[in-house]
Design a protein around this motif. Structure first.
Motif, PDB file in Angstrom:
ATOM      1  N   THR A 284       0.832  -1.201   0.000  1.00 65.19           N
ATOM      2  CA  THR A 284       0.000   0.000   0.000  1.00 65.19           C
ATOM      3  C   THR A 284       0.868   1.253   0.000  1.00 65.19           C
ATOM      4  O   THR A 284       0.609   2.203  -0.746  1.00 65.19           O
ATOM      5  CB  THR A 284      -0.936   0.003   1.231  1.00 65.19           C
ATOM      6  N   LYS A 285       1.913   1.256   0.814  1.00 66.56           N
ATOM      7  CA  LYS A 285       2.812   2.416   0.866  1.00 66.56           C
ATOM      8  C   LYS A 285       3.544   2.606  -0.453  1.00 66.56           C
ATOM      9  O   LYS A 285       3.724   3.740  -0.920  1.00 66.56           O
ATOM     10  CB  LYS A 285       3.792   2.273   2.024  1.00 66.56           C
ATOM     11  N   GLU A 286       3.975   1.510  -1.064  1.00 66.45           N
ATOM     12  CA  GLU A 286       4.656   1.611  -2.359  1.00 66.45           C
ATOM     13  C   GLU A 286       3.708   2.152  -3.425  1.00 66.45           C
ATOM     14  O   GLU A 286       4.083   3.011  -4.228  1.00 66.45           O
ATOM     15  CB  GLU A 286       5.199   0.248  -2.784  1.00 66.45           C
ATOM     16  N   LEU A 287       2.479   1.664  -3.427  1.00 76.64           N
ATOM     17  CA  LEU A 287       1.489   2.136  -4.394  1.00 76.64           C
ATOM     18  C   LEU A 287       1.170   3.616  -4.171  1.00 76.64           C
ATOM     19  O   LEU A 287       1.088   4.390  -5.118  1.00 76.64           O
ATOM     20  CB  LEU A 287       0.211   1.292  -4.299  1.00 76.64           C
ATOM     21  N   THR A 288       1.040   4.009  -2.922  1.00 73.65           N
ATOM     22  CA  THR A 288       0.781   5.410  -2.597  1.00 73.65           C
ATOM     23  C   THR A 288       1.930   6.292  -3.087  1.00 73.65           C
ATOM     24  O   THR A 288       1.702   7.362  -3.665  1.00 73.65           O
ATOM     25  CB  THR A 288       0.585   5.584  -1.077  1.00 73.65           C
ATOM     26  N   ALA A 289       3.148   5.855  -2.885  1.00 74.57           N
ATOM     27  CA  ALA A 289       4.320   6.623  -3.338  1.00 74.57           C
ATOM     28  C   ALA A 289       4.323   6.751  -4.859  1.00 74.57           C
ATOM     29  O   ALA A 289       4.633   7.818  -5.402  1.00 74.57           O
ATOM     30  CB  ALA A 289       5.599   5.965  -2.844  1.00 74.57           C
ATOM     31  N   GLN A 290       3.970   5.677  -5.551  1.00 71.17           N
ATOM     32  CA  GLN A 290       3.930   5.727  -7.017  1.00 71.17           C
ATOM     33  C   GLN A 290       2.847   6.676  -7.502  1.00 71.17           C
ATOM     34  O   GLN A 290       3.065   7.453  -8.432  1.00 71.17           O
ATOM     35  CB  GLN A 290       3.709   4.323  -7.584  1.00 71.17           C
ATOM     36  N   VAL A 291       1.685   6.629  -6.871  1.00 69.55           N
ATOM     37  CA  VAL A 291       0.595   7.520  -7.262  1.00 69.55           C
ATOM     38  C   VAL A 291       0.978   8.978  -7.006  1.00 69.55           C
ATOM     39  O   VAL A 291       0.738   9.848  -7.842  1.00 69.55           O
ATOM     40  CB  VAL A 291      -0.712   7.150  -6.510  1.00 69.55           C
ATOM     41  N   GLU A 292       1.592   9.243  -5.867  1.00 68.99           N
ATOM     42  CA  GLU A 292       2.022  10.615  -5.566  1.00 68.99           C
ATOM     43  C   GLU A 292       3.048  11.094  -6.583  1.00 68.99           C
ATOM     44  O   GLU A 292       3.014  12.253  -7.001  1.00 68.99           O
ATOM     45  CB  GLU A 292       2.580  10.697  -4.153  1.00 68.99           C
ATOM     46  N   ALA A 293       3.956  10.203  -7.000  1.00 70.97           N
ATOM     47  CA  ALA A 293       4.951  10.585  -8.023  1.00 70.97           C
ATOM     48  C   ALA A 293       4.273  10.885  -9.346  1.00 70.97           C
ATOM     49  O   ALA A 293       4.641  11.858 -10.036  1.00 70.97           O
ATOM     50  CB  ALA A 293       5.982   9.477  -8.170  1.00 70.97           C
TER      51      ALA A 293
END
Length: 72
Positions: free
Chosen positions: A19-28
């Motif tokens: 979830t954290k990795e996906l959130t970071a990708q979406v924010e990028a």
């Protein structure tokens, strides 16, 4: 029962990491257009400043050429 709890905690930890990795990708992805716009704006500002200097130099040359011709 102990193994089931440990297994569940491991799966929850993996899900949290994903979830954290996906959130970071979406924010990028969401920040990319803003960064691109800032880069383009900076490049455009630099280009306009360069054109302004070129125009200023050409006006200076024209004015000095006219003054030099008037004195001769």
């Amino acid at each position: 029962m102990k193994n089931l709890v440990i297994d569940l905690l491991i799966k929850m930890a993996k899900a949290d990491v994903q979830t954290k990795e996906l959130t970071a990708q979406v924010e990028a992805i969401l920040s990319a257009p803003v960064a691109s716009a800032e880069i383009l704006s900076s490049a455009a500002d630099l280009l306009l400043a360069h054109f302004d200097r070129l125009i200023s130099v050409s006006h200076f040359v024209e004015e000095n050429a006219d003054n030099n011709l008037a004195h001769h």
